[in-house]
Write an enzyme that holds these catalytic residues in place. Structure first.
Site, PDB file in Angstrom:
ATOM      1  N   ARG A  37       0.840  -1.197   0.000  1.00 14.82           N
ATOM      2  CA  ARG A  37       0.000   0.000   0.000  1.00 14.82           C
ATOM      3  C   ARG A  37       0.875   1.249   0.000  1.00 14.82           C
ATOM      4  O   ARG A  37       0.659   2.181  -0.748  1.00 14.82           O
ATOM      5  CB  ARG A  37      -0.887  -0.021   1.243  1.00 14.82           C
ATOM      6  CG  ARG A  37      -2.049   0.916   1.131  1.00 14.82           C
ATOM      7  CD  ARG A  37      -2.862   1.059   2.402  1.00 14.82           C
ATOM      8  NE  ARG A  37      -2.812  -0.083   3.286  1.00 14.82           N
ATOM      9  CZ  ARG A  37      -3.872  -0.783   3.653  1.00 14.82           C
ATOM     10  NH1 ARG A  37      -5.067  -0.496   3.173  1.00 14.82           N
ATOM     11  NH2 ARG A  37      -3.763  -1.759   4.520  1.00 14.82           N
ATOM     12  N   GLU A 121      -4.042 -23.528   1.985  1.00 14.79           N
ATOM     13  CA  GLU A 121      -3.692 -24.256   3.214  1.00 14.79           C
ATOM     14  C   GLU A 121      -3.409 -23.296   4.374  1.00 14.79           C
ATOM     15  O   GLU A 121      -3.745 -23.568   5.520  1.00 14.79           O
ATOM     16  CB  GLU A 121      -2.459 -25.137   2.965  1.00 14.79           C
ATOM     17  CG  GLU A 121      -2.022 -25.965   4.147  1.00 14.79           C
ATOM     18  CD  GLU A 121      -3.086 -26.980   4.559  1.00 14.79           C
ATOM     19  OE1 GLU A 121      -3.316 -27.922   3.800  1.00 14.79           O
ATOM     20  OE2 GLU A 121      -3.672 -26.818   5.651  1.00 14.79           O
ATOM     21  N   GLY A 126      -2.687 -21.743  10.365  1.00 15.21           N
ATOM     22  CA  GLY A 126      -1.299 -21.449   9.998  1.00 15.21           C
ATOM     23  C   GLY A 126      -0.534 -22.622   9.406  1.00 15.21           C
ATOM     24  O   GLY A 126      -0.738 -22.997   8.252  1.00 15.21           O
ATOM     25  N   ILE A 128      -0.488 -25.864  10.402  1.00 20.98           N
ATOM     26  CA  ILE A 128      -1.020 -27.233  10.538  1.00 20.98           C
ATOM     27  C   ILE A 128      -1.700 -27.625   9.224  1.00 20.98           C
ATOM     28  O   ILE A 128      -2.577 -26.901   8.760  1.00 20.98           O
ATOM     29  CB  ILE A 128      -2.056 -27.323  11.687  1.00 20.98           C
ATOM     30  CG1 ILE A 128      -1.520 -26.674  12.960  1.00 20.98           C
ATOM     31  CG2 ILE A 128      -2.444 -28.773  11.939  1.00 20.98           C
ATOM     32  CD1 ILE A 128      -2.555 -26.571  14.071  1.00 20.98           C
ATOM     33  N   GLY A 179       2.833  -9.677  21.869  1.00 18.34           N
ATOM     34  CA  GLY A 179       2.526  -9.872  20.444  1.00 18.34           C
ATOM     35  C   GLY A 179       1.599 -11.046  20.158  1.00 18.34           C
ATOM     36  O   GLY A 179       1.429 -11.427  19.003  1.00 18.34           O
ATOM     37  N   GLU A 182      -3.619  -8.613  19.132  1.00 11.27           N
ATOM     38  CA  GLU A 182      -3.537  -7.336  18.419  1.00 11.27           C
ATOM     39  C   GLU A 182      -3.888  -6.200  19.380  1.00 11.27           C
ATOM     40  O   GLU A 182      -4.601  -6.417  20.376  1.00 11.27           O
ATOM     41  CB  GLU A 182      -4.567  -7.321  17.278  1.00 11.27           C
ATOM     42  CG  GLU A 182      -4.342  -8.366  16.219  1.00 11.27           C
ATOM     43  CD  GLU A 182      -3.143  -8.060  15.342  1.00 11.27           C
ATOM     44  OE1 GLU A 182      -2.791  -6.876  15.197  1.00 11.27           O
ATOM     45  OE2 GLU A 182      -2.537  -9.022  14.833  1.00 11.27           O
ATOM     46  N   LYS A 197     -12.766 -19.439  10.015  1.00  7.51           N
ATOM     47  CA  LYS A 197     -12.041 -20.702   9.832  1.00  7.51           C
ATOM     48  C   LYS A 197     -13.010 -21.886   9.933  1.00  7.51           C
ATOM     49  O   LYS A 197     -12.891 -22.855   9.179  1.00  7.51           O
ATOM     50  CB  LYS A 197     -10.937 -20.819  10.883  1.00  7.51           C
ATOM     51  CG  LYS A 197      -9.859 -19.748  10.703  1.00  7.51           C
ATOM     52  CD  LYS A 197      -8.945 -19.687  11.908  1.00  7.51           C
ATOM     53  CE  LYS A 197      -7.839 -18.674  11.724  1.00  7.51           C
ATOM     54  NZ  LYS A 197      -7.077 -18.440  12.958  1.00  7.51           N
ATOM     55  N   GLY A 295       1.552 -16.996  12.923  1.00  9.71           N
ATOM     56  CA  GLY A 295       2.944 -16.540  12.924  1.00  9.71           C
ATOM     57  C   GLY A 295       3.565 -16.708  11.549  1.00  9.71           C
ATOM     58  O   GLY A 295       3.113 -17.526  10.730  1.00  9.71           O
TER      59      GLY A 295
HETATM   60  N1  LIG Z   1      -0.204 -12.838  10.931  1.00  7.98           N
HETATM   61  C1  LIG Z   1      -0.465 -14.149  11.048  1.00  7.98           C
HETATM   62  O1  LIG Z   1       0.002 -14.840  11.988  1.00  7.98           O
HETATM   63  C2  LIG Z   1      -1.330 -14.832  10.003  1.00  7.98           C
HETATM   64  C3  LIG Z   1      -1.498 -16.232  10.088  1.00  7.98           C
HETATM   65  C4  LIG Z   1      -2.265 -16.886   9.096  1.00  7.98           C
HETATM   66  C5  LIG Z   1      -2.845 -16.126   8.093  1.00  7.98           C
HETATM   67  N2  LIG Z   1      -2.668 -14.754   8.067  1.00  7.98           N
HETATM   68  C6  LIG Z   1      -3.295 -14.015   6.972  1.00  7.98           C
HETATM   69  O2  LIG Z   1      -2.268 -13.547   6.099  1.00  7.98           O
HETATM   70  C7  LIG Z   1      -2.671 -12.317   5.485  1.00  7.98           C
HETATM   71  C8  LIG Z   1      -1.597 -11.252   5.728  1.00  7.98           C
HETATM   72  O3  LIG Z   1      -1.453 -11.050   7.118  1.00  7.98           O
HETATM   73  P1  LIG Z   1      -0.241 -10.176   7.708  1.00  7.98           P
HETATM   74  O4  LIG Z   1      -0.252 -10.432   9.183  1.00  7.98           O
HETATM   75  O5  LIG Z   1       1.000 -10.401   6.937  1.00  7.98           O
HETATM   76  O6  LIG Z   1      -0.780  -8.683   7.414  1.00  7.98           O
HETATM   77  P2  LIG Z   1       0.071  -7.324   7.469  1.00  7.98           P
HETATM   78  O7  LIG Z   1       1.286  -7.503   8.295  1.00  7.98           O
HETATM   79  O8  LIG Z   1      -0.905  -6.260   7.838  1.00  7.98           O
HETATM   80  O9  LIG Z   1       0.543  -7.090   5.947  1.00  7.98           O
HETATM   81  C9  LIG Z   1      -0.341  -6.739   4.921  1.00  7.98           C
HETATM   82  C10 LIG Z   1       0.455  -6.346   3.697  1.00  7.98           C
HETATM   83  O10 LIG Z   1      -0.446  -6.095   2.627  1.00  7.98           O
HETATM   84  C11 LIG Z   1      -0.265  -4.760   2.122  1.00  7.98           C
HETATM   85  N3  LIG Z   1      -1.595  -4.250   1.786  1.00  7.98           N
HETATM   86  C12 LIG Z   1      -2.715  -4.295   2.549  1.00  7.98           C
HETATM   87  N4  LIG Z   1      -3.750  -3.759   1.881  1.00  7.98           N
HETATM   88  C13 LIG Z   1      -3.269  -3.366   0.680  1.00  7.98           C
HETATM   89  C14 LIG Z   1      -3.855  -2.739  -0.446  1.00  7.98           C
HETATM   90  N5  LIG Z   1      -5.123  -2.377  -0.471  1.00  7.98           N
HETATM   91  N6  LIG Z   1      -3.065  -2.485  -1.520  1.00  7.98           N
HETATM   92  C15 LIG Z   1      -1.772  -2.829  -1.514  1.00  7.98           C
HETATM   93  N7  LIG Z   1      -1.159  -3.429  -0.468  1.00  7.98           N
HETATM   94  C16 LIG Z   1      -1.904  -3.678   0.620  1.00  7.98           C
HETATM   95  C17 LIG Z   1       0.387  -3.990   3.225  1.00  7.98           C
HETATM   96  O11 LIG Z   1       1.116  -2.921   2.634  1.00  7.98           O
HETATM   97  P3  LIG Z   1       2.012  -1.917   3.548  1.00  7.98           P
HETATM   98  O12 LIG Z   1       3.193  -2.745   3.973  1.00  7.98           O
HETATM   99  O13 LIG Z   1       2.377  -0.814   2.615  1.00  7.98           O
HETATM  100  O14 LIG Z   1       1.140  -1.497   4.687  1.00  7.98           O
HETATM  101  C18 LIG Z   1       1.293  -5.057   3.853  1.00  7.98           C
HETATM  102  O15 LIG Z   1       2.498  -5.178   3.148  1.00  7.98           O
HETATM  103  C19 LIG Z   1      -4.039 -11.988   6.106  1.00  7.98           C
HETATM  104  O16 LIG Z   1      -5.066 -12.453   5.266  1.00  7.98           O
HETATM  105  C20 LIG Z   1      -4.050 -12.778   7.403  1.00  7.98           C
HETATM  106  O17 LIG Z   1      -5.350 -13.111   7.841  1.00  7.98           O
HETATM  107  C21 LIG Z   1      -1.923 -14.101   8.981  1.00  7.98           C
END
Ligand SMILES: NC(=O)c1ccc[n+]([C@@H]2O[C@H](COP(=O)([O-])OP(=O)(O)OC[C@H]3O[C@@H](n4cnc5c(N)ncnc54)[C@H](OP(=O)(O)O)[C@@H]3O)[C@@H](O)[C@H]2O)c1
Length: 422
Positions: A37, A121, A126, A128, A179, A182, A197, A295
């Site tokens: 973004r 997956e 995550g 599993i 951490g 949130e 889920k 994670g």
């Molecule tokens: N965190 C976990 O433990 C975890 C586990 C399993 C699944 N997930 C899933 O994985 C996905 C990502 O999670 P995350 O924790 O990595 O999220 P995050 O840290 O918030 O990262 C999101 C990324 O997407 C970019 N982004 C968001 N909206 C955008 C848009 N409209 N246009 C362009 N770029 C955009 C952001 O850009 P900027 O860097 O410029 O802000 C950032 O780089 C989610 O669907 C989440 O549910 C997360």
């Protein structure tokens, strides 16, 4: 060589980049373009030759990109990226449970029409491999029920409350500092994450689209240490459970919420941020999968497995009989399954109240199994005080009638939890 367009370079996107860099099998893969973004953000560890962009077309419309990995989060923009990539004939891998729970039927229809793989997956639990377990290992079996601890934040909080006898507020503050939660914990503690889920897993397990918006959901935010203490004194542990089952007659039931599990139940011993899913099926009877449910590192393992399948030509392209394209389940009939319940009510602090409450339950043919009125300081006299009780087997529909009568008296219902017997 596989050429990747990476949508998102946050927690998970950066984790995947690190993993790709250390895996021999992906040595000749290339991340060509990364969608973010904010282009002005300072980022370390990104591939030197990758082009950064904030235009999704730079990924979806680039003929050199074979696979788009969607790690943006949210629904609308992620849907635009994924649907446009699928229409362009690109395989997609995503970790986005909200997107699939909400728009899964449209996306799997697009993948089937354009004959491209859609790997997901990483969207549930995550690292599993629970989606592989259901879709591959158990495809020859007949699944009758699934139950899971699918949210690490709530399991972490409930474990700390149970083991340290600390309050919900203290555990939450600690989890945020470390951490595990949130800054705005609502999405996790209210059960919203778990129900997305649950919708995905139940869809895959039972072969028809399960709309998560119709699954009764409650969170852990109204639980108190007293509930944990009482549950454990009775031989149970409170866990936030996502569950779904189909009866032999074809009736479908799903629910997400805190439940009293017997201490010997396989999910009762899943601690801290770990996740686990217990699947019951005719052939294997009980199958338990557990591990790290979130994670960067565990989630990236699942993403990479999907990517390897695509690169090696082993990924299954969805067909028109894909579960997300199956007839949606009738989720209308609720509250008819027999169960026991634990309730913490708020009632006026005056004599005769116990008899009055017992009378209300008797009116609706619900038998009370135990009653406890924890002592409260004298100064609380005259106000509402807690009354904890458990019922014998009844139905939620019948219990709701009692709760409505209590509410009409102006009394509160603080916590209502299902008691699971085995
Ligand atoms: N965190 C976990 O433990 C975890 C586990 C399993 C699944 N997930 C899933 O994985 C996905 C990502 O999670 P995350 O924790 O990595 O999220 P995050 O840290 O918030 O990262 C999101 C990324 O997407 C970019 N982004 C968001 N909206 C955008 C848009 N409209 N246009 C362009 N770029 C955009 C952001 O850009 P900027 O860097 O410029 O802000 C950032 O780089 C989610 O669907 C989440 O549910 C997360």
């Amino acid at each position: 060589m596989t050429t990747i367009g990476l949508a998102g370079a946050g927690t998970i996107g950066s984790g995947l980049i690190r993993l790709l860099g250390t895996t021999p099998a992906t040595r000749d893969w290339k991340i060509k373009t990364i969608l973010v973004r904010d282009l002005s953000k300072v980022r370390i560890g990104l591939p030197a030759l990758a082009k950064m962009t904030n235009r999704m077309e730079d990924l979806t419309d680039d003929p050199e990109i074979d696979v788009v990995v969607e790690l943006l989060g949210g629904v609308e923009e992620a849907f635009q990226v994924v649907s446009r990539a699928l229409k362009a004939g690109k395989a997609v891998v995503t970790a986005n449970k909200n997107l699939l729970a909400e728009r899964g039927p449209e996306l799997f229809a697009l993948a089937a029409r354009h004959r491209v793989a859609l790997g997901f997956e990483a969207s549930v639990c995550g690292g599993i491999p629970v989606i592989r377990l259901i879709q591959e290992a158990l495809r020859a079996d007949h699944i009758t029920s699934l139950e899971g601890i699918v949210n690490g934040t709530t399991n972490y909080l409930l474990t700390r409350m149970s083991e340290e006898r600390a309050s919900y507020a203290d555990c939450l503050a600690d989890a945020q500092r470390l951490g595990f939660a949130e800054p705005d914990p609502d999405y996790d503690v209210s059960g919203k994450d778990a129900v997305c889920k649950a919708g995905i897993l139940a869809t895959l397990a039972f072969g028809g689209y399960v709309d998560f918006r119709k699954v009764p959901t409650s969170g852990i935010d109204s639980l108190e240490l007293e509930d944990i203490r009482q549950a454990e004194a009775m031989g149970y542990r409170i866990k936030l459970l996502a569950s779904a089952r189909r009866s032999p007659e074809g009736r479908f039931d799903a629910e997400v919420g805190p439940v009293l599990l017997p201490l010997g139940h396989p999910l009762a011993s899943i601690r801290m941020e770990y996740n686990a899913v217990l699947i019951e099926s005719d052939g294997l009877v009980k199958t338990l999968a557990s591990g790290k449910g979130a994670g960067a590192a565990p989630t990236s393992i699942s993403l990479l497995s999907d990517l390897l399948d695509i690169a090696e030509g082993r990924a299954r392209v969805p067909q028109l009989d894909h579960p997300f394209l199956g007839k949606p389940f009738d989720q209308g009939a609720r509250g008819t399954a027999p169960s026991r319940y634990y309730l913490r009510l708020s009632v006026p602090d005056r004599s005769g109240i116990l008899a009055q409450v017992a009378g209300l339950f008797a009116c609706h043919d619900i038998s009370i199994a135990s009653v406890l009125q924890p002592e409260v300081p004298d100064e609380a006299g005259g106000s509402l005080v807690p009354l904890i009780l458990t019922t014998h087997t009844t139905t939620r529909a019948r219990l709701d009638l009692v709760l409505a009568s209590l509410a009409s008296e102006g009394w509160g219902r603080s916590v209502v939890l299902r008691i699971q017997e085995n």
